[in-house]
Design an enzyme around this catalytic site. Sequence first.
Site, PDB file in Angstrom:
ATOM      1  N   LYS A  37       0.605  -1.370   0.197  1.00 44.54           N
ATOM      2  CA  LYS A  37       0.074   0.162  -0.039  1.00 44.54           C
ATOM      3  C   LYS A  37       0.961   1.481  -0.129  1.00 44.54           C
ATOM      4  CE  LYS A  37      -3.680   1.926   2.866  1.00 44.54           C
ATOM      5  NZ  LYS A  37      -3.974   1.984   3.878  1.00 44.54           N
ATOM      6  N   THR A  43       2.527   3.171   2.628  1.00 44.38           N
ATOM      7  CA  THR A  43       2.474   3.900   3.813  1.00 44.38           C
ATOM      8  C   THR A  43       3.560   4.405   4.317  1.00 44.38           C
ATOM      9  OG1 THR A  43       3.191   1.940   5.513  1.00 44.38           O
ATOM     10  CG2 THR A  43       0.383   1.468   4.851  1.00 44.38           C
ATOM     11  N   ALA A  72       2.102  -5.249   7.636  1.00 43.90           N
ATOM     12  CA  ALA A  72       2.320  -5.273   8.303  1.00 43.90           C
ATOM     13  C   ALA A  72       1.640  -3.361   8.849  1.00 43.90           C
ATOM     14  CB  ALA A  72       1.967  -5.268   9.447  1.00 43.90           C
ATOM     15  N   THR A 117       5.829 -12.484  14.816  1.00 43.54           N
ATOM     16  CA  THR A 117       6.570 -12.129  16.222  1.00 43.54           C
ATOM     17  C   THR A 117       6.445 -12.380  17.080  1.00 43.54           C
ATOM     18  OG1 THR A 117       7.250  -9.633  17.154  1.00 43.54           O
ATOM     19  CG2 THR A 117       4.441 -10.281  16.059  1.00 43.54           C
ATOM     20  N   ASP A 118       7.637 -12.842  17.370  1.00 41.28           N
ATOM     21  CA  ASP A 118       7.942 -13.147  18.861  1.00 41.28           C
ATOM     22  C   ASP A 118       7.364 -11.846  19.981  1.00 41.28           C
ATOM     23  OD1 ASP A 118       9.029 -11.108  19.337  1.00 41.28           O
ATOM     24  OD2 ASP A 118      11.349 -11.553  19.705  1.00 41.28           O
ATOM     25  N   GLU A 119       6.618 -11.373  19.782  1.00 40.90           N
ATOM     26  CA  GLU A 119       5.897 -10.015  20.521  1.00 40.90           C
ATOM     27  C   GLU A 119       4.679 -10.630  20.959  1.00 40.90           C
ATOM     28  OE1 GLU A 119       5.869  -5.891  20.264  1.00 40.90           O
ATOM     29  OE2 GLU A 119       8.094  -5.545  19.271  1.00 40.90           O
ATOM     30  N   TYR A 172      -0.628  -3.133  18.598  1.00 40.68           N
ATOM     31  CA  TYR A 172       0.762  -4.124  17.855  1.00 40.68           C
ATOM     32  C   TYR A 172       0.355  -5.966  18.333  1.00 40.68           C
ATOM     33  CZ  TYR A 172       4.305  -6.029  15.679  1.00 40.68           C
ATOM     34  OH  TYR A 172       5.156  -6.923  14.637  1.00 40.68           O
ATOM     35  N   LYS A 192      -1.077  -8.614  15.639  1.00 41.52           N
ATOM     36  CA  LYS A 192      -0.745  -9.830  15.092  1.00 41.52           C
ATOM     37  C   LYS A 192      -1.432 -10.994  15.895  1.00 41.52           C
ATOM     38  CE  LYS A 192       3.040  -9.287  13.103  1.00 41.52           C
ATOM     39  NZ  LYS A 192       2.791  -9.875  11.464  1.00 41.52           N
ATOM     40  N   ASN A 244      13.915  -9.695  17.181  1.00 43.70           N
ATOM     41  CA  ASN A 244      13.673  -8.187  16.455  1.00 43.70           C
ATOM     42  C   ASN A 244      14.799  -8.034  15.122  1.00 43.70           C
ATOM     43  OD1 ASN A 244      13.004  -7.646  19.033  1.00 43.70           O
ATOM     44  ND2 ASN A 244      12.942  -4.958  18.331  1.00 43.70           N
TER      45      ASN A 244
END
Length: 341
Positions: free
Chosen positions: A34, A36, A83, A125-127, A153, A157, A182
Amino acid sequence: MTVIVTGGAGFIGSNFIFYMLKEHPSYRIVCLDKLTYAGNIKTLKPVMEQEKFRFVCGDICGRETVYRLFEEEKPDIVVNFAAETHVDRSIDSPSVFLQTNIMGTAVLMDACRKYGIQRYHQVGTDEVYGDLPLDKPNLFFTETTPIHTSSPYSSSKAGADLLVLAYHRTYGLPVTISRCSNNYGPYQFPEKLIPLMLINALNDKPLPVYGEGINVRDWLYVEDHCKAIDLVIHKGKDGEVYNIGGHNEMRNIDIVRLICKELKKPESLITYVKDRAGHDMRYAIDPTKIHSELGWLPETKFENGIQKTISWYLENRSWWEEIVSGEYQEYYQKMYGSRFG
Ligand code: NAD
Ligand code: DAU
């Protein structure tokens, strides 16, 4: 083989496109992005004219756009990088994160169901696992660690990951998910720790370290992430999650000090500022599964990766100077103005 790569004008997606065109010269790579604030068409300039590459500007939430693209390209594989990715922005304005990260993922998977694909891969993601305490260094995130998110966030995810697994179980969609730690390397947007500190240091500006700077992240060179995704999309098992990380934990303050040292800038630039709300303490991936099942191991040591990254930002000033001279200034003022107190 045709691969649709969404979010390919961003940091990891662009590195993945370069990697795939090099490693699989017979594949057709179609990027849907897109553009962004985080997407940069100039990043893709080196491949724009290549016969095996096509760029399409469009939103993954746009059902018509996505279905038309699937009709035209009949992809075999879809890799979803698209994302909203910055935790601080998600704290400021969550709704676009829910829209792109959850609804966009749903639209892509509906297209996969409608047109048929060999593999839908979700870049996760690991988050989604939340954080680990600093005083238990032997604890790591495995694929069975419960989802326990902290920020809008990471919650968006996690929502996307759950939806991907539901499409596998309910509709039999052939999916895989990777959850990486990261990343750092060329073309990372300077809102993230390493490029932000590099650029501020080069401009002799204060280096805003959140809280006490003792939060720990597990850093992986972006090309190692790309290699892992390439392995998962070709050899990973349907319905499986693979953690990606290289056991390279570092405290934020140590990264910032290293950047000062490498650029020969004084540590007096380091300024401790107001902490991030809900700030995750430590991320640390256990990559045993992807190593034992798919043979993946990270190849770039942090000492070499950070040198390559610093050299890239020094040699590609025009790439980031254009970014930081634009609306980024407003972003910086909004995010950091009050933090410096
Ligand atoms: P980025 O912010 O650099 O790039 C995101 C890209 O997605 C941009 O090109 C943007 O234009 C595009 N995009 C955003 N919304 C879109 C939409 N609605 N439709 C189409 N395109 C859209 O992100 P990144 O750091 O390269 O991360 C890529 C993926 O990897 C994300 O899914 C992120 O959650 C995941 N991830 C990132 C890291 C990291 O350290 N950066 C680590 C693990 C996982
Ligand atoms: O772990 C994977 C995740 O890593 C990805 O899913 C995210 O998309 C990506 O943005 C990244 O999230 P983090 O929040 O860990 O990255 P960020 O670069 O924003 O921050 C890294 C650490 O540095 C974190 O503890 C906050 C701190 N920080 C960050 C910035 C931008 C500072 O101290 N000062 C800053 O100015």
